[in-house]
Design an enzyme around this catalytic site. Structure first.
Site, PDB file in Angstrom:
ATOM      1  N   GLU A  95       0.823  -1.196   0.000  1.00  0.00           N
ATOM      2  CA  GLU A  95       0.000   0.000   0.000  1.00  0.00           C
ATOM      3  C   GLU A  95       0.862   1.252   0.000  1.00  0.00           C
ATOM      4  O   GLU A  95       1.934   1.279   0.594  1.00  0.00           O
ATOM      5  CB  GLU A  95      -0.915  -0.031   1.231  1.00  0.00           C
ATOM      6  CG  GLU A  95      -1.668  -1.349   1.282  1.00  0.00           C
ATOM      7  CD  GLU A  95      -2.724  -1.429   2.363  1.00  0.00           C
ATOM      8  OE1 GLU A  95      -2.951  -0.428   3.064  1.00  0.00           O
ATOM      9  OE2 GLU A  95      -3.308  -2.507   2.497  1.00  0.00           O
ATOM     10  N   CYS A 108       3.805   8.457   0.787  1.00  0.00           N
ATOM     11  CA  CYS A 108       4.186   7.573   1.900  1.00  0.00           C
ATOM     12  C   CYS A 108       4.358   6.179   1.304  1.00  0.00           C
ATOM     13  O   CYS A 108       3.382   5.578   0.836  1.00  0.00           O
ATOM     14  CB  CYS A 108       3.083   7.602   2.948  1.00  0.00           C
ATOM     15  SG  CYS A 108       3.394   6.503   4.328  1.00  0.00           S
ATOM     16  N   CYS A 115       5.987  -6.781   8.107  1.00  0.00           N
ATOM     17  CA  CYS A 115       7.054  -6.188   8.908  1.00  0.00           C
ATOM     18  C   CYS A 115       7.393  -7.150  10.035  1.00  0.00           C
ATOM     19  O   CYS A 115       6.530  -7.887  10.498  1.00  0.00           O
ATOM     20  CB  CYS A 115       6.558  -4.870   9.502  1.00  0.00           C
ATOM     21  SG  CYS A 115       7.831  -3.947  10.401  1.00  0.00           S
ATOM     22  N   CYS A 119       5.541  -4.175  16.480  1.00  0.00           N
ATOM     23  CA  CYS A 119       4.998  -3.119  17.363  1.00  0.00           C
ATOM     24  C   CYS A 119       3.537  -3.438  17.690  1.00  0.00           C
ATOM     25  O   CYS A 119       2.738  -3.739  16.799  1.00  0.00           O
ATOM     26  CB  CYS A 119       5.111  -1.753  16.703  1.00  0.00           C
ATOM     27  SG  CYS A 119       6.810  -1.328  16.277  1.00  0.00           S
ATOM     28  N   CYS A 122       0.542  -1.538  15.892  1.00  0.00           N
ATOM     29  CA  CYS A 122       0.594  -1.322  14.442  1.00  0.00           C
ATOM     30  C   CYS A 122      -0.109  -2.432  13.665  1.00  0.00           C
ATOM     31  O   CYS A 122       0.070  -3.619  13.947  1.00  0.00           O
ATOM     32  CB  CYS A 122       2.058  -1.240  14.020  1.00  0.00           C
ATOM     33  SG  CYS A 122       2.294  -1.025  12.257  1.00  0.00           S
ATOM     34  N   SER A 218      11.009   6.252  15.394  1.00  0.00           N
ATOM     35  CA  SER A 218       9.723   5.999  16.047  1.00  0.00           C
ATOM     36  C   SER A 218      10.013   5.606  17.488  1.00  0.00           C
ATOM     37  O   SER A 218      10.158   4.426  17.804  1.00  0.00           O
ATOM     38  CB  SER A 218       8.968   4.891  15.309  1.00  0.00           C
ATOM     39  OG  SER A 218       8.693   5.332  14.000  1.00  0.00           O
ATOM     40  N   LEU A 219      10.100   6.598  18.327  1.00  0.00           N
ATOM     41  CA  LEU A 219      10.485   6.343  19.717  1.00  0.00           C
ATOM     42  C   LEU A 219       9.266   5.872  20.507  1.00  0.00           C
ATOM     43  O   LEU A 219       9.287   4.846  21.169  1.00  0.00           O
ATOM     44  CB  LEU A 219      11.096   7.609  20.326  1.00  0.00           C
ATOM     45  CG  LEU A 219      12.029   7.371  21.504  1.00  0.00           C
ATOM     46  CD1 LEU A 219      13.253   6.575  21.069  1.00  0.00           C
ATOM     47  CD2 LEU A 219      12.462   8.692  22.137  1.00  0.00           C
ATOM     48  N   CYS A 337      -1.171   6.529   9.495  1.00  0.00           N
ATOM     49  CA  CYS A 337       0.017   5.857  10.045  1.00  0.00           C
ATOM     50  C   CYS A 337      -0.349   4.557  10.736  1.00  0.00           C
ATOM     51  O   CYS A 337      -1.252   4.511  11.552  1.00  0.00           O
ATOM     52  CB  CYS A 337       0.689   6.720  11.095  1.00  0.00           C
ATOM     53  SG  CYS A 337       1.699   7.988  10.411  1.00  0.00           S
TER      54      CYS A 337
HETATM   55  N1  SAH Z   1       8.914   0.843  10.526  1.00  0.00           N
HETATM   56  C1  SAH Z   1       9.086   2.247  10.382  1.00  0.00           C
HETATM   57  C2  SAH Z   1       8.154   2.893   9.378  1.00  0.00           C
HETATM   58  C3  SAH Z   1       6.702   2.450   9.330  1.00  0.00           C
HETATM   59  S1  SAH Z   1       5.645   2.902  10.640  1.00  0.00           S
HETATM   60  C4  SAH Z   1       8.968   2.920  11.728  1.00  0.00           C
HETATM   61  O1  SAH Z   1       8.723   2.241  12.718  1.00  0.00           O
HETATM   62  O2  SAH Z   1       9.209   4.119  11.806  1.00  0.00           O
HETATM   63  C5  SAH Z   1       5.374   4.601  10.421  1.00  0.00           C
HETATM   64  C6  SAH Z   1       4.908   5.309  11.662  1.00  0.00           C
HETATM   65  O3  SAH Z   1       3.587   4.931  12.017  1.00  0.00           O
HETATM   66  C7  SAH Z   1       5.765   5.003  12.888  1.00  0.00           C
HETATM   67  O4  SAH Z   1       6.181   6.197  13.481  1.00  0.00           O
HETATM   68  C8  SAH Z   1       4.838   4.243  13.796  1.00  0.00           C
HETATM   69  O5  SAH Z   1       5.164   4.463  15.145  1.00  0.00           O
HETATM   70  C9  SAH Z   1       3.482   4.787  13.411  1.00  0.00           C
HETATM   71  N2  SAH Z   1       2.359   3.932  13.748  1.00  0.00           N
HETATM   72  C10 SAH Z   1       2.309   2.588  13.720  1.00  0.00           C
HETATM   73  N3  SAH Z   1       1.098   2.141  14.094  1.00  0.00           N
HETATM   74  C11 SAH Z   1       0.344   3.212  14.366  1.00  0.00           C
HETATM   75  C12 SAH Z   1      -1.005   3.401  14.796  1.00  0.00           C
HETATM   76  N4  SAH Z   1      -1.828   2.381  15.017  1.00  0.00           N
HETATM   77  N5  SAH Z   1      -1.432   4.659  14.965  1.00  0.00           N
HETATM   78  C13 SAH Z   1      -0.624   5.693  14.713  1.00  0.00           C
HETATM   79  N6  SAH Z   1       0.640   5.594  14.299  1.00  0.00           N
HETATM   80  C14 SAH Z   1       1.134   4.362  14.140  1.00  0.00           C
END
Ligand code: SAH
Length: 350
Positions: A95, A108, A115, A119, A122, A218-219, A337
């Site tokens: 996507e 994006c 992945c 997380c 996510c 992505s902290l 996101c």
């Molecule tokens: N793997 C990479 C890039 C993809 S995720 C990363 O971790 O940065 C892109 C962004 O979306 C990240 O900052 C992540 O923290 C955020 N993200 C993931 N799941 C989310 C959700 N359910 N709601 C809002 N942001 C989310």
């Protein structure tokens, strides 16, 4: 087909060598072909002003240079925001989201199918890891947005499906291709690579010395306890290690690291969390991007309201932090996101 030159994975330098090896043609012909393809989206015979690009040679060339066709299997709009789903050669899907801004468009893009970071909040993570995208599958998303949809894409964010640094070589090559001035011609300073914080790979990226590439981390948490709870990757790459790695990273002096922070109600959004976060990052130039937690399938977290976001932003600002609030655009089409990968769960919105 595999013997063909797949132009989407080649910088001009490499393309030029391929052209010389395959067709015995010089740099000027290669430059003309490369420019035409990236300007028009195809090799248009009639528009060529280069005399050596005629007749049988051109037929051979057109047959031998491969621009992989994009099989778009789904597209969804939310106002001006577009999410499109591409089916790859092996039938996996990825996507991509076009985010129109005031003066330009941001794309994006995805770097993997699924992945492996896991997380907890996510959507993509719940797909698990399927495979890395090739360089051409990464740059192909930009090609599709530009030439199939006609968007003037000037900004790229690696924030779609996947962890870009977990597909290091192909992502680095994609950035080389995307920034080639004779091709896609996207400024390095208009590309943001977002990572869950793979410290060894950030170190490898540092060696490339690309100070104008924006780096987003992505902290998502102010300390290891909370971070490990929501991001299992934190066990291998704890926060102190991330901080140390960033301290030696060769970022342009006029830039800041982007700190992505998904605000999750009751998990990481208290005043104390904000203070600890700012304090932890105080040795680094940072800019916070607050992302409201977008709810996909139920993961046991509560969605974030506008008020929750404002409150947390104000805590950070009270500590003199620079903060930007990311909008929730794309939420209804599962294009926001962290929502990519589960479009079939999407409630109908139109
Ligand atoms: N793997 C990479 C890039 C993809 S995720 C990363 O971790 O940065 C892109 C962004 O979306 C990240 O900052 C992540 O923290 C955020 N993200 C993931 N799941 C989310 C959700 N359910 N709601 C809002 N942001 C989310």
């Amino acid at each position: 087909m595999n013997n063909d030159i797949n132009i989407l994975e080649l910088t001009f330098e490499r393309f030029q060598h391929e052209m010389a090896d395959t067709y015995g043609r010089d740099r000027y012909v290669a430059a003309d072909v490369y420019r035409q393809i990236f300007k028009n989206g195809h090799l248009d015979i009639m528009k060529s002003r280069n005399r050596s690009l005629t007749g049988p040679f051109l037929d051979k060339l057109s047959a031998g240079i491969w621009i992989p066709p994009a099989r778009i299997v789904e597209e969804k709009y939310e106002d001006s925001l577009l999410k499109f789903v591409t089916r790859l050669e092996d039938d996996q899907t990825i996507e991509t989201v076009v985010i129109p801004m005031i003066s330009h468009n941001t794309l994006c893009i995805s770097s993997q199918v699924g992945c492996r970071m896991g997380c907890r909040f996510c959507e993509t993570a719940s797909l698990g890891f399927r495979r890395n995208l090739t360089t051409a599958e990464i740059t192909g998303q930009v090609f599709t947005a530009r030439f199939h949809y006609g968007y003037d894409i000037r900004n790229i964010v690696f924030m779609g499906m996947g962890e870009p640094l977990d597909n290091f070589d192909n992502v680095v090559q994609a950035i080389r291709v995307l920034t080639d001035p004779r091709g896609f011609d996207i400024a390095m300073s208009h590309i943001t690579l977002s990572t869950a914080g793979l410290t060894d790979k950030i170190g490898q990226l540092a060696e490339l010395n690309w100070p104008l590439l924006h780096l987003a981390i992505s902290l998502n948490a102010p300390n290891d306890r909370i971070r490990s709870l929501i991001m299992p990757i934190n066990q291998a790459h704890p926060m102190e290690k991330i901080r140390e790695t960033l301290l030696t990273y060769p970022l342009s002096r006029s830039f800041s690291f982007y700190i992505e922070y998904v605000v999750i109600k009751g998990i990481n959004d208290s005043e104390e969390n904000a203070f600890e976060l700012v304090d932890f990052l105080s040795p680094l130039p940072v800019w916070f991007n607050l992302i409201p937690y977008n709810k996909g399938s139920d993961k046991g977290f509560s969605p974030t309201t506008e008020d929750d976001m404002d409150r947390f932003r104000d805590y950070l600002i009270s500590q003199k932090a620079f903060v930007r609030k990311r909008s929730t655009r794309g939420k209804s089409i599962m294009g926001a996101c962290g929502q990519l990968g589960h479009s079939r769960l999407d409630p109908v919105i139109f």
